[in-house]
Scaffold this motif. Structure first.
Motif, mmCIF file in Angstrom:
data_model
loop_
_atom_site.group_PDB
_atom_site.id
_atom_site.type_symbol
_atom_site.label_atom_id
_atom_site.label_comp_id
_atom_site.label_asym_id
_atom_site.label_seq_id
_atom_site.Cartn_x
_atom_site.Cartn_y
_atom_site.Cartn_z
ATOM 1 N N ARG A 102 -8.782 0.157 -4.657
ATOM 2 C CA ARG A 102 -8.563 1.291 -3.755
ATOM 3 C C ARG A 102 -9.178 1.004 -2.377
ATOM 4 O O ARG A 102 -8.559 1.262 -1.332
ATOM 5 C CB ARG A 102 -9.183 2.553 -4.363
ATOM 6 C CG ARG A 102 -8.957 3.826 -3.566
ATOM 7 C CD ARG A 102 -9.481 5.019 -4.379
ATOM 8 N NE ARG A 102 -9.232 6.278 -3.704
ATOM 9 C CZ ARG A 102 -10.072 6.856 -2.865
ATOM 10 N NH1 ARG A 102 -11.238 6.275 -2.620
ATOM 11 N NH2 ARG A 102 -9.771 8.008 -2.285
ATOM 12 N N THR B 227 -6.894 0.634 1.015
ATOM 13 C CA THR B 227 -7.076 1.697 1.998
ATOM 14 C C THR B 227 -7.631 1.162 3.311
ATOM 15 O O THR B 227 -7.143 1.503 4.395
ATOM 16 C CB THR B 227 -8.009 2.788 1.433
ATOM 17 O OG1 THR B 227 -7.469 3.279 0.210
ATOM 18 C CG2 THR B 227 -8.146 3.931 2.426
ATOM 19 N N ARG C 120 -4.744 6.177 -5.804
ATOM 20 C CA ARG C 120 -5.424 7.444 -5.531
ATOM 21 C C ARG C 120 -6.612 7.683 -6.450
ATOM 22 O O ARG C 120 -7.409 8.572 -6.226
ATOM 23 C CB ARG C 120 -4.427 8.600 -5.682
ATOM 24 C CG ARG C 120 -3.256 8.531 -4.716
ATOM 25 C CD ARG C 120 -2.313 9.709 -4.917
ATOM 26 N NE ARG C 120 -1.208 9.677 -3.995
ATOM 27 C CZ ARG C 120 -0.076 9.019 -4.202
ATOM 28 N NH1 ARG C 120 0.064 8.321 -5.327
ATOM 29 N NH2 ARG C 120 0.891 9.028 -3.318
ATOM 30 N N TRP D 85 0.838 -1.209 0.000
ATOM 31 C CA TRP D 85 0.000 0.000 0.000
ATOM 32 C C TRP D 85 0.874 1.261 0.000
ATOM 33 O O TRP D 85 0.609 2.221 -0.713
ATOM 34 C CB TRP D 85 -0.904 -0.013 1.224
ATOM 35 C CG TRP D 85 -1.576 1.305 1.491
ATOM 36 C CD1 TRP D 85 -2.700 1.795 0.900
ATOM 37 C CD2 TRP D 85 -1.147 2.304 2.417
ATOM 38 N NE1 TRP D 85 -3.009 3.045 1.400
ATOM 39 C CE2 TRP D 85 -2.065 3.390 2.335
ATOM 40 C CE3 TRP D 85 -0.080 2.406 3.321
ATOM 41 C CZ2 TRP D 85 -1.942 4.530 3.110
ATOM 42 C CZ3 TRP D 85 0.047 3.544 4.091
ATOM 43 C CH2 TRP D 85 -0.884 4.597 3.981
ATOM 44 N N TRP D 86 1.924 1.244 0.806
ATOM 45 C CA TRP D 86 2.810 2.409 0.903
ATOM 46 C C TRP D 86 3.522 2.678 -0.418
ATOM 47 O O TRP D 86 3.688 3.830 -0.825
ATOM 48 C CB TRP D 86 3.827 2.179 2.021
ATOM 49 C CG TRP D 86 4.866 3.249 2.131
ATOM 50 C CD1 TRP D 86 4.681 4.550 2.498
ATOM 51 C CD2 TRP D 86 6.264 3.105 1.857
ATOM 52 N NE1 TRP D 86 5.880 5.233 2.473
ATOM 53 C CE2 TRP D 86 6.869 4.370 2.083
ATOM 54 C CE3 TRP D 86 7.069 2.034 1.451
ATOM 55 C CZ2 TRP D 86 8.228 4.582 1.908
ATOM 56 C CZ3 TRP D 86 8.423 2.246 1.290
ATOM 57 C CH2 TRP D 86 8.990 3.508 1.504
ATOM 58 N N ARG E 184 0.147 3.478 -3.459
ATOM 59 C CA ARG E 184 -1.143 3.916 -2.939
ATOM 60 C C ARG E 184 -2.079 4.288 -4.096
ATOM 61 O O ARG E 184 -1.795 5.240 -4.840
ATOM 62 C CB ARG E 184 -0.960 5.107 -1.998
ATOM 63 C CG ARG E 184 -0.258 4.744 -0.711
ATOM 64 C CD ARG E 184 -0.191 5.933 0.230
ATOM 65 N NE ARG E 184 0.719 6.946 -0.262
ATOM 66 C CZ ARG E 184 2.031 6.932 -0.053
ATOM 67 N NH1 ARG E 184 2.579 5.935 0.621
ATOM 68 N NH2 ARG E 184 2.801 7.897 -0.519
#
Length: 493
Positions: free
Chosen positions: A209, A213, A198, A192-193, A196
């Motif tokens: 997503r 998240t 968006r 995720w890092w 990410r």
């Protein structure tokens, strides 16, 4: 749970979009390698992880559910000035109703609206709780009814959650699932890092997503649930108990209390019903022995039958159950507590007060069955740091430490785990290449990165032994078979 299985589902073989990343191929190789581990971890444990989350979410409601289902047995309506009959008479009523059973413990009511619970040892119950609870109206001494604790709905949920209804084998599988869930969470956080998502609120991008998240947002709560659940498992829990004993982070030993005579058993063997057992931190306490009077020596491990004065194997001259309860009140054992009766001439009264809402209120007393002397007293001040952390963790795990907010957070985490598992499977299904194998992320080409990740995973495996053993098996199969056999190499990627 496949926390980030398809973070790049539209471009499954490319690295995260970043100019910096293109200049650092080793980071991209690391991303690929962790993605691959994450994918196969999800394949390995997703079905059992969903079961673990579902049964855990249901079990959070055990107190409320059982208070509702057994309301007619657990609650009474007493006249304003009614006085309870002696506990010995209530126990005698149970003995007459169940003459073939051995009485194991008594839980006096904590207020005027609840009944007395008398727990019987019974051979026909389930493997975790082979007991029968008999409820007595404390104001007229009449038996209200009984419940086989090994056959209740919540006991079946508990066993599914803990051992898949299959004893030791199931316990090991669930421990393995919890361990791999931690690895899924760590690898998912990294994915995720690095990538990410968006953009995208619907369709495949929206699902991706949401998956990433929510997984990142709840990762702390999920790791907390995993860490607080592992002390109940067979291998990890036993090793933790050994560490606590070796570092003297548990309760004081019998020698510390200058107890010269002990029964060759620990407190966790005094009862087989988890609802009437001592707190986790006191489970491995050595049980002291009562000092029998003349002619009272005997088989200290053999359970006899309940008489009107004392316990399951209490000898003539032992204290009444009322006297044991009075001592518990005098010693300020808080809340609802259970009195486990003496087993044999050297047995002791064990007073166990548990409080999931506030572990600092826990107390365990051992009373000489003849003199009423407190042979040992264990509570929060006597617990070591590790034992305190485990007890706080158990209260959090069961959703009771901070009341309704704690329950809702635990329930929300369980539901999120199920949602992420389902979304991970859906994402994999959509991006899998039809007829071209499993659709796993491709193997990284940088051998140094692969070895480095394998080392990290093995270090995690040392902290979680069953996961470590399974990793070694996976790496061995990969090296000996998958890489060397072309059809397997194509299928597994």
């Amino acid at each position: 749970m496949t926390h980030a299985t398809s973070l790049s589902e539209d471009r499954p073989d490319t690295e995260p979009d970043s100019g910096t990343d293109r200049a650092q191929p080793s980071r991209n190789q690391l991303y690929k390698t962790l993605w691959r581990w994450h994918f196969y971890a999800g394949v390995l444990v997703t079905p059992l992880l969903v079961l673990l989350a579902a049964t855990g979410g249901i079990y959070l409601f055990k107190p409320a559910y059982e208070d509702w289902v057994y309301k007619d047995l657990r609650t009474v309506h007493a006249a304003e000035h009614a006085r309870p009959v002696p506990l010995a008479e209530q126990v005698d009523a149970v003995r007459k109703a169940k003459p073939e059973a051995t009485i194991q413990s008594v839980t006096p009511p904590s207020d005027r609206e609840h009944s007395t619970m008398v727990t019987l040892a019974a051979d026909g119950g389930g493997p975790w709780a082979p007991t029968v609870s008999v409820y007595v109206n404390p104001y007229d001494g009449k038996v209200l009814g009984s419940v086989d604790n090994g056959k209740t709905f919540m006991q079946n949920v508990r066993e599914l959650h803990g051992n898949l209804l299959s004893g030791t084998v199931g316990d090991r599988l669930m421990e393995l699932t919890a361990s791999w869930a931690a690895i899924l969470t760590f690898t998912g956080l990294y994915l995720w890092w690095r990538a990410r998502p968006r953009r995208g609120r619907t369709g495949r991008r929206g699902l991706r997503r949401w998956h990433a998240t929510v997984g990142a947002a709840l990762s702390g709560f999920l790791l907390l649930l995993i860490a607080t659940g592992l002390p109940w498992t067979g291998i990890w829990g036993e090793q933790l108990q050994k560490v606590i004993t070796a570092t003297k982070q548990g309760t004081p030993s019998a020698e510390d209390y200058k107890v010269s005579s002990k029964i060759p058993t620990t407190a966790d063997h005094l009862t087989s019903n988890p609802d009437t057992s001592v707190p986790w931190a006191a489970e491995k306490v050595q049980v002291p022995a009562s000092k029998a009077g003349g002619g009272q020596e005997g088989d200290e491990g053999h359970a006899g039958h309940m008489d009107g004065r004392g316990g399951g194997g209490a000898a003539p001259g032992s204290l009444s159950i009322e006297r044991a309860v009075a001592i518990a009140h005098h010693e300020r054992v808080p809340g609802t507590f259970t009195v486990t009766l003496p087993q044999g001439p050297k047995g002791v009264y064990t007073i166990s007060g548990k409080s999931e809402a506030d572990p600092a209120k826990q107390r365990t007393l051992f009373l000489d069955q003849y003199s009423g002397k407190v042979l040992a007293s264990y509570g929060w001040p006597q617990y070591g740091l590790l034992s305190k952390l485990v007890e706080e963790g158990i209260a959090l795990h069961q959703g009771e430490r901070f009341g309704l907010p704690n329950l809702l957070v635990a329930l929300g985490t369980c539901l999120a785990v199920i949602g992420m598992a389902v979304s991970g499977v859906v994402m994999w299904w959509r991006r899998r290449p039809a007829g071209k194998g499993l659709g796993a992320p491709r193997r990284a080409q940088d051998a140094r990165v692969t070895r480095g990740v394998a080392l990290i995973m093995l270090i995690l495996g040392v902290a979680m032994p069953l996961a470590g053993i399974s990793m070694l098996l996976i790496l061995t199969l990969d090296w000996l078979l998958i890489r060397r056999i072309a059809p397997l190499r194509r299928f597994f990627g």
